[in-house]
Design an enzyme around this catalytic site. Structure first.
Site, PDB file in Angstrom:
ATOM      1  N   TYR A 152      -0.785  -1.825  16.892  1.00 53.98           N
ATOM      2  CA  TYR A 152      -0.706  -2.886  15.891  1.00 53.98           C
ATOM      3  C   TYR A 152      -0.829  -4.211  16.639  1.00 53.98           C
ATOM      4  O   TYR A 152       0.119  -4.698  17.239  1.00 53.98           O
ATOM      5  CB  TYR A 152       0.617  -2.851  15.135  1.00 53.98           C
ATOM      6  N   PHE A 204       1.978   3.924   3.846  1.00 47.33           N
ATOM      7  CA  PHE A 204       1.497   3.403   2.551  1.00 47.33           C
ATOM      8  C   PHE A 204       2.453   3.821   1.424  1.00 47.33           C
ATOM      9  O   PHE A 204       2.031   4.377   0.400  1.00 47.33           O
ATOM     10  CB  PHE A 204       0.084   3.897   2.237  1.00 47.33           C
ATOM     11  N   PRO A 205       3.761   3.578   1.581  1.00 46.16           N
ATOM     12  CA  PRO A 205       4.716   4.005   0.547  1.00 46.16           C
ATOM     13  C   PRO A 205       4.519   3.295  -0.786  1.00 46.16           C
ATOM     14  O   PRO A 205       4.983   3.790  -1.820  1.00 46.16           O
ATOM     15  CB  PRO A 205       6.079   3.660   1.163  1.00 46.16           C
ATOM     16  N   LEU A 206       3.831   2.161  -0.757  1.00 43.23           N
ATOM     17  CA  LEU A 206       3.544   1.436  -1.997  1.00 43.23           C
ATOM     18  C   LEU A 206       2.091   1.634  -2.420  1.00 43.23           C
ATOM     19  O   LEU A 206       1.528   0.806  -3.140  1.00 43.23           O
ATOM     20  CB  LEU A 206       3.847  -0.053  -1.819  1.00 43.23           C
ATOM     21  N   GLY A 221      -0.540  -1.114  -2.184  1.00 43.34           N
ATOM     22  CA  GLY A 221      -0.630  -2.151  -3.210  1.00 43.34           C
ATOM     23  C   GLY A 221      -1.439  -1.772  -4.427  1.00 43.34           C
ATOM     24  O   GLY A 221      -1.711  -2.620  -5.285  1.00 43.34           O
ATOM     25  N   THR A 223      -1.737   0.398  -9.907  1.00 45.24           N
ATOM     26  CA  THR A 223      -2.342  -0.188 -11.095  1.00 45.24           C
ATOM     27  C   THR A 223      -2.931   0.923 -11.951  1.00 45.24           C
ATOM     28  O   THR A 223      -2.624   2.093 -11.778  1.00 45.24           O
ATOM     29  CB  THR A 223      -3.434  -1.190 -10.696  1.00 45.24           C
TER      30      THR A 223
END
Length: 288
Positions: A60, A206-208, A211, A214
């Site tokens: 990173y 990527f727990p969300l 993004g 939708t």
């Protein structure tokens, strides 16, 4: 009631909702993002809010995220667990090269130790298995580092259920897996089952859903969020905490406001009807 803590490796108790550092770097996890002081402030606030698991990686930045962790949090307070990853080399914002040769894994681990300003890494995760190097050699290198006291526990990243089983047959040092898993993407459900069966932590990346909460999922999320006075993202994180006792989400952000929102998700309690509604979202298309 869901458990708020988990004993990583059986000996490192952590709060299940942690913090990931990828978003402290630029697009493609390359270079810096914004002001360094802002990143330091976010890391320090996460710990002030009770986060005890910080997840980072040597690529990173590369190197930037680990350096920020040390700048913000060293000397590390008792009970703070730092997890990092090695096994991938970056040459640009879009180039990722898997590198699992034992000598390279050792060099990467020792570089992480220097950047993190520590003598031992609590959880060192093999970022990718190198298909060109026998798994036994890759894990053997990490076991040697563990025997030398440079690693406390070993984790795997982006693996199949079969690979986890193979790794467990090679070493008893594996305590965690880090795969993509979230409310909409449950492609690693079989891996999660193996983790539950063997008492391994599962750190979903990527727990969300990156993004992308939708589309068809939005209505269900909004229905639950409205009743709880929460955001979609908070509901998605709460679902992970309810879904399995071994799930330890580490959502990342470079925003203090977003950090506070994410961490507040730990206080949400979902009832049976809400969980049923959210569980049914597994059949929806997965965002890319």
């Amino acid at each position: 009631m869901i458990s708020e803590t988990y004993a990583l490796g059986g000996d490192l108790p952590v709060r299940r909702l942690g913090y990931g550092t990828a978003q402290l770097t630029g697009p493609g996890y390359w270079g810096p993002r914004g002001e360094r002081t802002d990143a330091v402030a976010v890391l320090r606030r996460a710990v002030e809010r009770g986060v005890t698991l910080i997840d980072t990686a040597d690529n990173y930045g590369p190197g930037i995220a680990e350096e920020l962790v040390a700048e913000a949090l060293h000397p590390y307070r008792d009970g703070l667990v730092i997890a990092t990853k090695g096994g991938v080399v970056r040459t640009s914002d879009s180039a990722w090269h898997v590198e699992g040769r034992p000598e390279r894994l050792r060099a990467m681990c020792e570089a992480s130790l220097r950047r993190l300003r520590t003598d031992r890494i609590d959880l060192y995760q093999l970022h990718r298995l190198d298909p060109e190097v026998p798994m036994a050699e890759q894990l053997g290198a990490l076991d040697e580092l563990r025997a030398e006291g440079k690693i406390r526990h070993i984790g795997l990243d982006s693996v199949t259920a079969e690979q986890v089983a193979q790794a467990l047959a090679l070493t008893s040092s594996i305590v965690s897996v880090q795969n993509r898993f979230n409310l909409l993407d449950r492609g690693s459900a079989a891996v999660l089952e193996v983790c539950e069966a063997h008492g391994l932590a599962f750190l979903p990346w990527f727990p969300l859903a990156n993004g992308a909460l939708t589309g068809e999922a939005a209505a269900a999320l909004d229905a639950v969020a409205g009743r709880l006075g929460a955001s979609r993202g908070q509901v998605a994180l709460a679902w992970l905490l309810h879904h399995s006792r071994v799930l330890l989400p580490t959502p990342g952000t470079g925003s203090l406001t977003h950090l506070e929102e994410n961490l507040d998700a730990a206080a949400l309690r979902l009832d049976a009807s809400e969980l049923s509604l959210l569980d049914a979202l597994a059949g929806l298309p997965v965002p890319s």
